[in-house]
Design a protein around this motif. Structure first.
Motif, PDB file in Angstrom:
ATOM      1  N   ASP A 289      16.180 -97.494 104.219  1.00 37.33           N
ATOM      2  CA  ASP A 289      17.114 -96.487 104.708  1.00 37.33           C
ATOM      3  C   ASP A 289      16.747 -95.199 103.984  1.00 37.33           C
TER       4      ASP A 289
ATOM      5  N   ASP B 251      17.666 -92.099 104.287  1.00 37.80           N
ATOM      6  CA  ASP B 251      18.759 -91.222 103.842  1.00 37.80           C
ATOM      7  C   ASP B 251      19.369 -91.728 102.541  1.00 37.80           C
ATOM      8  N   GLN B 252      19.553 -93.045 102.443  1.00 37.97           N
ATOM      9  CA  GLN B 252      20.103 -93.583 101.207  1.00 37.97           C
ATOM     10  C   GLN B 252      19.107 -93.432 100.049  1.00 37.97           C
ATOM     11  N   LEU B 253      17.853 -93.673 100.339  1.00 31.83           N
ATOM     12  CA  LEU B 253      16.819 -93.543  99.315  1.00 31.83           C
ATOM     13  C   LEU B 253      16.774 -92.117  98.783  1.00 31.83           C
ATOM     14  N   ARG B 254      16.946 -91.156  99.644  1.00 31.15           N
ATOM     15  CA  ARG B 254      16.954 -89.753  99.215  1.00 31.15           C
ATOM     16  C   ARG B 254      18.085 -89.467  98.228  1.00 31.15           C
ATOM     17  N   THR B 255      19.212 -90.133  98.385  1.00 25.63           N
ATOM     18  CA  THR B 255      20.357 -89.847  97.516  1.00 25.63           C
ATOM     19  C   THR B 255      20.391 -90.696  96.252  1.00 25.63           C
ATOM     20  N   ASP B 256      19.724 -91.861  96.258  1.00 30.34           N
ATOM     21  CA  ASP B 256      19.823 -92.758  95.103  1.00 30.34           C
ATOM     22  C   ASP B 256      18.505 -93.452  94.787  1.00 30.34           C
ATOM     23  N   PHE B 257      17.394 -92.701  94.839  1.00 31.29           N
ATOM     24  CA  PHE B 257      16.088 -93.338  94.626  1.00 31.29           C
ATOM     25  C   PHE B 257      15.911 -93.854  93.216  1.00 31.29           C
TER      26      PHE B 257
ATOM     27  N   ASN C 274      17.966 -95.422  91.394  1.00 30.84           N
ATOM     28  CA  ASN C 274      18.637 -96.713  91.231  1.00 30.84           C
ATOM     29  C   ASN C 274      18.294 -97.703  92.335  1.00 30.84           C
ATOM     30  N   THR C 275      17.275 -97.408  93.117  1.00 28.08           N
ATOM     31  CA  THR C 275      16.875 -98.286  94.204  1.00 28.08           C
ATOM     32  C   THR C 275      15.526 -98.908  93.870  1.00 28.08           C
TER      33      THR C 275
ATOM     34  N   ASP D  51      12.685 -83.211  99.444  1.00 26.49           N
ATOM     35  CA  ASP D  51      12.147 -84.531  99.101  1.00 26.49           C
ATOM     36  C   ASP D  51      11.189 -84.533  97.914  1.00 26.49           C
TER      37      ASP D  51
END
Length: 155
Positions: free
Chosen positions: A4, A6-12, A14-15, A37
């Motif tokens: 995802d 969009d999610q990776l952009r906001t919480d990379f 911790n992913t 980015d």
């Protein structure tokens, strides 16, 4: 795992991403990169660099991460790109030297010259000077080569 973006952009940070996830994310970013980015790309390049310190060869993901970060055009990214190039013997030989000029020749060189306290400054300056002298590059040459690398990854 399907990424995802969009999610990776906001919480990379911790992913956790394995090799396949990083490669998938980079291919998504190849098609959908945004101006904001750069931090995510710097993170992905750092992850790929760490993996390449321990292994052999040059993965497509490392080359793609370096390309995408170079395309951001930020002079300060020369240090992350230099670190990736120096990860191993294979990355030094296999990661394209054109990618070391994210802000063009003058902008990137001026940034490196100004970084008097950076521990890699002298080595990077020597490499850049030799590379530019050997290749006789212009900014247009760099833009064309980077565009060619992009075409390679898009095909």
């Amino acid at each position: 795992m399907s990424i995802d973006l969009d999610q990776l952009r906001t919480d990379f940070a911790n992913t956790p991403l394995d090799e396949a996830d990083r490669e998938e994310a980079l291919h998504l970013l190849l098609r959908e990169r945004r101006a904001g980015d750069a931090d995510l790309l710097r993170h992905l390049l750092a992850e790929e660099t760490a993996v390449h310190r321990e292994g052999w060869g040059v993965s497509e993901a490392l080359g793609l991460a370096a390309l995408l970060l170079t395309e951001c055009g930020r002079e300060e990214d020369v240090w992350a790109l230099w670190e990736a190039k120096n990860a191993s013997f294979d990355t030094m030989a296999g990661l394209d030297g054109f990618l070391l000029f994210p802000a063009g020749i003058a902008g990137t060189t001026a940034h490196v010259i100004a970084a008097e306290e950076h521990p890699d400054r002298a080595e990077l300056m020597a490499y850049m000077s030799e590379y530019l002298g050997y290749e006789k590059l212009t900014d247009e040459d760099i833009r064309e080569h980077v565009a060619g690398l992009r075409s390679h990854y898009e095909s």
